[in-house]
Design a protein around this motif. Structure first.
Motif, PDB file in Angstrom:
ATOM      1  N   VAL A   1      36.284  40.486  43.685  1.00 48.27           N
ATOM      2  CA  VAL A   1      35.607  39.514  42.830  1.00 48.27           C
ATOM      3  C   VAL A   1      34.341  38.982  43.494  1.00 48.27           C
ATOM      4  O   VAL A   1      33.310  38.798  42.844  1.00 48.27           O
TER       5      VAL A   1
ATOM      6  N   TYR B   1      31.318  41.024  42.710  1.00 45.66           N
ATOM      7  CA  TYR B   1      30.933  41.325  41.332  1.00 45.66           C
ATOM      8  C   TYR B   1      29.416  41.304  41.116  1.00 45.66           C
ATOM      9  O   TYR B   1      28.860  42.223  40.509  1.00 45.66           O
TER      10      TYR B   1
ATOM     11  N   PRO C   1      38.592  41.565  34.567  1.00 43.92           N
ATOM     12  CA  PRO C   1      38.315  40.139  34.745  1.00 43.92           C
ATOM     13  C   PRO C   1      38.265  39.388  33.400  1.00 43.92           C
ATOM     14  O   PRO C   1      37.598  39.831  32.463  1.00 43.92           O
TER      15      PRO C   1
ATOM     16  N   HIS D   1      33.909  36.657  36.548  1.00 43.99           N
ATOM     17  CA  HIS D   1      34.866  35.802  37.235  1.00 43.99           C
ATOM     18  C   HIS D   1      34.809  34.367  36.721  1.00 43.99           C
ATOM     19  O   HIS D   1      35.492  33.509  37.211  1.00 43.99           O
TER      20      HIS D   1
END
Lengths: 457, 687
Positions: free
Chosen positions: B514, B517, B545, B575
């Motif tokens: 994450v 990202y 996500p 996220h």
């Protein structure tokens, strides 16, 4: 009255070196080709001779029945040329002219392997138009020019005895000079460095000095004005090896240290001669160019897979001061190796004690004064180790003692002022026969020991 | 470096009071005058300023005196008999100029006009141009100077003690520019051609001196050059040669034929030059910052005799001047003893210490290097990194990488960093992730930007995840970078092994971390993102996500260019809890295009009802039509083409959408006209 043909030998050697690098008509080659005949005439006028004969016996140059040890060290190219020509020496007539000299240098730079016999060599010289340089048969031949009537009374056909130790040292020095010279010349030409050879010669030096440094330190002080970077490198290597041995470095490290000394100035091969050999002060731009030699040298060495990191560091850092000054400018985080700092000490000590075209030689005492007063220039430990190993009177120095005897320093004493001296002449100045030479440790606990009166430079 | 006499005034001494000395200010103003004066017309503001400044300072310095006197003493510039420190601005330049012109002293009247001063400056610069590049001695004519400025030329002094070892000799270093006339022929010419009696006497005296030297040396071949290079012997002559020189010069001054005079002067100069030559200080002395001249050392260039060669007899050896030492022997002994003592305090092992070697390598890499050097550096680094680095070596690596990041040459920087990090990673004895984390910790923002591609490269390669906290810290650092910076640096990243060879670690991409990202988002922006896109799609399908990801990612089977926009947006915002509108719109378009295209086989997969249900949340164009198709489409009018859960989901979703539409409509009406909306709602409720 004898006259030493040192300068002429240097010119001949330099002519061969330059011709190896440049074409025949290049001004640098032409300058030497033109100056040799002039210098020769001047030399012959002074010596009252009609021609100059330089004999070559066992790779040693001979003049008037005497070995020329100093010139032999720097003149190895000349003696090698003689070997290839199967001759025992060169007779230079006073009327030799510049074109012949250029051809002579060209031939010397081109010839790669020994000819079959002397007649072939003579024919080759004639073919090249060289009429006023004659080749002598080898020394053992009754026709050897050394026995010609020209030199009757001056040369009796017998060479003076040579000192075996010194001769061995001479060959060692000859090879060391040639190794460095070849490295520098090769770098100028863009050839790869012969690291194997440097390693081999360093190994010989490390082995050859197990008994001491006296002989070899005497030999390397030949003032090679025209190629002094070469002699300087050899002397720095010697000093570093001497100090390294006193530190009980292992053989491999010692060998690396010696190599680093030999090659530390290889970057100067890329500096124009006009700057490198400028007799006066360098201006700012010239100094900037000059200072690049450290970095260039390190890069040349780094580019060679077999060069050790110590050699690279020696080239890079031999002008770096302990306090961070000097060049190449070091960032704050840069580390320093003790052995590089030792090389820096050796480099400065050698440069100051050596003769240069632009400066006289200083005595070790004066040099130490300069060094200790320049706070921050040297790593104190490196300088300390150096002082302990070399003392005020480096091995090979000639001394007069307070009792009138004279001798040569064989080793530094515990007290820098009190070396170990090999006494060679008595109080009246008479030379003692070799079997009566004896060592005196001036630092020994004995009464009536003389002190050093004077250093003979 | 000049040795300060007690009378010299050093700027630093005066600066204690915070003000420059008048002497320093004078030289500074003179320097400005030289720099500005010749280039502007007399009335110009710049010239007015510098000339008036000079005159003011001069007046201040002169006080009651009438004339300002610059004088060269022992090659050092003095003003009003005060020695000047050559570190002051302008001193060295002016001193050099006077030396070049052979000026002994220069007088400027205190009442010199502005025009006089400007004339003086321009004439002096003209004189300098005249002597620049001159190889032969010639007499300079200092004409055109105003009456208020007068110069005294350098004279050959009659008191030169040829045998002296003292340091003072001002006639050196190019004061007279000569090529190398061989011998002392000029003196002979004076004798042969018959000249002024004083001049002839002088020349005779010199020649006598030379003859005497030849005789005393027992060397009839002693040449002129060697004679002049042997000052001690000359000095022993009863009739001092120096006085002969004086007489000779006196003769010149009384008038001689110009060419004879020039040649004779050349001869004299040769002698002086030869004496002076031995006095130049060496380059190493410069390096040491030590004035070797101050010791008064002189030594002629003599070849040392080698053992085995003919030795000089004691009579032949020239008497060498004694060296002058600045420290007594006990003082030197103490100083050396201190150093030697230090040498015993530590043991010298033959241990490996690579700090310096690493430092040199990093410094070399700051510049462009040829391939053989780079190859050699690689080999040497392999040797160094092949063992656990001691802290000091690791420290050099961190500082070295940090320094490399700032290298001006971008190509060199990229090559250098790649090389070092590759070797470091391959050695596997040290954590390259930790190294980069340390470097990032110390870097400024700009350096971090340059380092970003290398950090991401290592993260993507990801084979160094033993220290997880450090790994995640570095991921955060990489992901926190400004998107614009990432876009700028992305081309560099694509040249590094991870992107170039598609070497991606599952630790990083299955599923994608994450923290990274935003990085992936930027990487997907490229027209041809390459293998990383496929890996990303695969990874995102594993752990999609947010709700958008959960709804849409299962629909995306493999990477297609048409998904790029969605994936970029999803990663850039994936996220976050609340998906941005832009993402919703793009996701809607994907659903609109692909949902109905699902193969009959895939329509039975578990995720499909959920995705259909998401149409209630995602603004899908023509959603009603899509849902209606799902619920109503039949094969051969009998067989439903969509499974029941899908149809149910579609039916529910249609309701939700309709209700939502009604609610939205109501809300709009309420917003527009609350009373009317209430009435309408009431009537509908009643009915």
């Amino acid at each position: 009255m004898k006259h030493d043909p040192d300068e002429l030998v240097i010119l001949l050697t330099r002519g061969i070196s330059q011709r190896k690098m440049y074409f025949a008509e290049h001004p640098k080659v032409a300058a030497i080709s033109h100056s040799f005949p002039k210098e020769l005439v001047s030399f012959l006028e002074q010596s009252g001779s009609k021609s100059l004969f330089l004999g070559v016996v066992d790779r040693k140059l001979v003049y008037h029945g005497t070995y020329l040890i100093g010139p032999s060290i720097v003149g190895s190219k000349l003696s090698e040329f003689a070997e290839f020509l199967r001759c025992g020496g060169f007779l230079f007539q006073s009327v030799v002219h510049a074109d012949e000299m250029t051809q002579f240098f060209t031939l010397a730079s081109e010839i790669a392997e020994p000819l079959a016999h002397l007649a072939e060599a003579r024919a080759l010289l004639r073919e090249r138009g060289i009429r006023n340089i004659e080749l002598s048969p080898v020394y053992e031949d009754p026709e050897h020019f050394g026995g010609l009537s020209d030199f009757a009374g001056e040369f009796n056909g017998e060479l003076a005895d040579d000192n075996d130790g010194q001769m061995a040292g001479m060959f060692l020095c000859q090879n060391l000079y040639d190794t460095v010279d070849t490295a520098h010349t090769g770098s100028t030409m863009g050839y790869s460095l012969d690291i194997d050879r440097a390693r081999e010669e360093s190994g010989k030096l490390v082995d050859g000095t197990r008994e001491g440094f006296m002989d070899i330190m005497q030999l390397v002080h030949y003032p090679d004005f025209d190629t002094y970077t070469v002699g300087h490198s050899v002397r720095v290597a010697l000093l570093a090896t001497l100090v390294g041995k006193s530190m009980n470095l292992n053989d491999e490290t010692l060998l690396e240290l010696c190599m680093a000394g030999l090659l530390h100035d290889v970057g100067k091969s890329q500096i124009p001669d006009e700057i490198l050999f400028k007799p006066g002060r360098l201006d700012v731009e010239e100094r900037d160019i000059m200072e690049t030699h450290a970095r260039i040298g390190a890069e040349i060495l780094m580019g060679h897979e077999k060069a050790s990191m110590l050699a690279v560091a020696g080239a890079w850092g031999h002008h770096l001061r302990s306090d961070g000054g000097g060049y190449p400018k070091a960032p704050e985080w840069a580390g320093r190796h003790f052995l590089t700092q030792l090389l820096q000490v050796c480099d400065v000590f050698e440069a100051l004690t050596a003769i240069r075209p632009y400066k006289p030689p200083f005595s070790p005492r004066r040099v130490y004064e300069i060094m200790v007063q320049d706070e921050g220039a040297f790593d104190p430990t490196a300088l300390g180790v150096f002082v302990r190993a070399v003392g005020l009177y480096p091995p090979g120095s000639r001394l007069v003692l307070t009792d009138g005897t004279r001798g040569i320093v064989t080793a530094a004493g515990n007290d820098p002022e009190k070396p170990v001296v090999l006494i060679q002449s008595d109080r009246e100045g008479n030379e003692l026969p070799a079997e009566m030479h004896h060592e005196v440790d001036l630092d020994a606990e004995a009464e009536d020991l003389p002190a050093v009166e004077e250093l003979l430079m | 470096m000049l040795t300060k006499s007690p009378k010299s005034i050093a700027l630093d001494e005066r600066e204690g009071g915070g003000e420059q000395s008048p002497h320093a200010r004078l030289l500074l103003s003179l320097d400005r005058l030289f720099k500005v004066g010749p280039y502007y017309p007399p009335g110009h503001a710049a010239t007015r300023r510098v000339t008036s400044d000079f005159k003011n300072v001069m007046a201040h310095l002169l006080g009651q005196q009438d004339t300002l006197v610059f004088r060269m003493k022992a090659g050092v510039l003095h003003v009003q008999d005060e020695m000047l420190d050559d570190s002051w601005p302008g001193v060295l330049d002016f001193q050099t100029l006077l030396l070049q012109l052979g000026v002994d002293h220069l007088e400027i009247d205190g009442d010199a006009s502005v025009e006089d001063l400007l004339t003086f400056v321009s004439r002096f610069l003209a004189f300098r141009n005249e002597v620049a590049g001159v190889k032969h001695f010639r007499h300079m004519k200092y004409d055109g100077l105003p009456p208020s400025v007068r110069i005294g030329e350098k004279q050959f002094r009659t008191g030169i003690a040829l045998g002296s070892t003292g340091g003072e000799d001002q006639d050196q270093d190019g004061t007279f520019l000569l090529d190398e006339p061989e011998g002392l022929g000029g003196l002979d010419e004076i004798l042969n051609e018959g000249a002024d009696p004083g001049c002839v006497h002088g020349a005779e005296t010199i020649n006598e001196g030379i003859d005497a030297a030849r005789e005393s040396s027992a060397d009839p071949t002693l040449d002129d050059a060697r004679v002049v290079a042997a000052p001690p012997r000359l000095a022993e002559n009863k009739k001092p040669v120096a006085s002969g020189l004086g007489e000779l010069i006196g003769g010149f001054e009384s008038g001689q034929e110009q060419d004879i005079r020039s040649r004779a002067l050349e001869s004299v100069e040769l002698m002086i030059q030869k004496l002076g030559r031995s006095k130049r200080s060496g380059r190493h002395a410069d390096f040491l910052g030590t004035d070797t001249e101050s010791a008064g050392e002189r030594q002629t260039r003599t070849l040392q005799k080698m053992p085995g060669e003919q030795k000089d007899s004691p009579q032949e050896q020239p008497e060498k001047p004694k060296e002058v030492f600045l420290m007594s022997l006990p003082e030197l002994r103490d100083a050396l003893g201190e150093y030697a003592g230090k040498a015993t305090e530590i043991e010298y092992g033959n241990e490996q210490d690579e700090t310096e070697h690493l430092s040199i390598i990093f410094q070399m890499l700051m510049d462009k290097q040829p391939p053989d050097v780079l190859t050699s550096i690689e080999r040497k680094l392999d040797l160094v990194f092949n063992r656990t680095l001691p802290p000091q070596e690791r420290e050099v690596c961190v500082a070295g990488v940090q320094s490399l990041v700032t290298a001006e040459d971008e190509a060199a920087r990229h090559r250098g960093l790649s090389l070092v990090l590759n070797r470091f990673r391959k050695a596997r004895t040290e954590s390259v992730i930790r190294l980069l984390d340390d470097v990032c910790e110390r870097c400024h923002d700009e350096s971090r930007n340059s380092l970003w591609p290398f950090v991401v490269n290592e993260l993507l390669l990801g084979n160094d995840t033993d220290d997880l906290p450090c790994f995640h810290r570095l991921c955060l650092r990489a992901g926190e970078m400004d998107l614009e910076v990432m876009r700028e640096q992305a081309p560099q990243l694509r040249k590094l092994p991870a992107m170039k060879k598609g070497l991606f670690s599952d630790d990083v991409l299955q599923p994608p971390l994450v923290e990274l990202y935003p990085v992936f988002s930027v990487l997907l922006e490229a027209a041809h993102p390459g293998p990383i896109a496929v890996k990303l799609v695969r990874g995102l399908k594993l752990d999609p996500p947010g709700t958008i990801g959960e709804s849409v990612m299962p629909l995306i089977d493999t990477y297609k260019h048409s998904y790029r926009e969605f994936l970029v947006e999803l990663l850039a915002s994936g996220h976050r809890n609340r998906p941005p509108k832009s993402l919703l719109e793009i996701a809607g378009r994907v659903l609109a295009n692909d949902l109905l295209a699902l193969s009959p086989k895939r329509r039975g997969e578990e995720w499909v009802p959920g995705t259909i249900a998401s149409l209630a949340e995602i603004p899908v164009p023509h959603a009603e039509k899509i849902l209606k198709t799902i619920t109503g489409r039949r094969f051969l009018f009998l067989i439903n083409t969509w499974p029941k859960p899908c149809r149910n989901a579609a039916r529910d979703t249609r309701k939700k959408i309709r209700l939502a539409a009604l609610a939205a409509e109501a809300a709009r009406e309420v917003a527009e006209d609350p009373d009317r909306a209430f009435t309408k709602l009431k009537s509908e409720s009643d009915s």
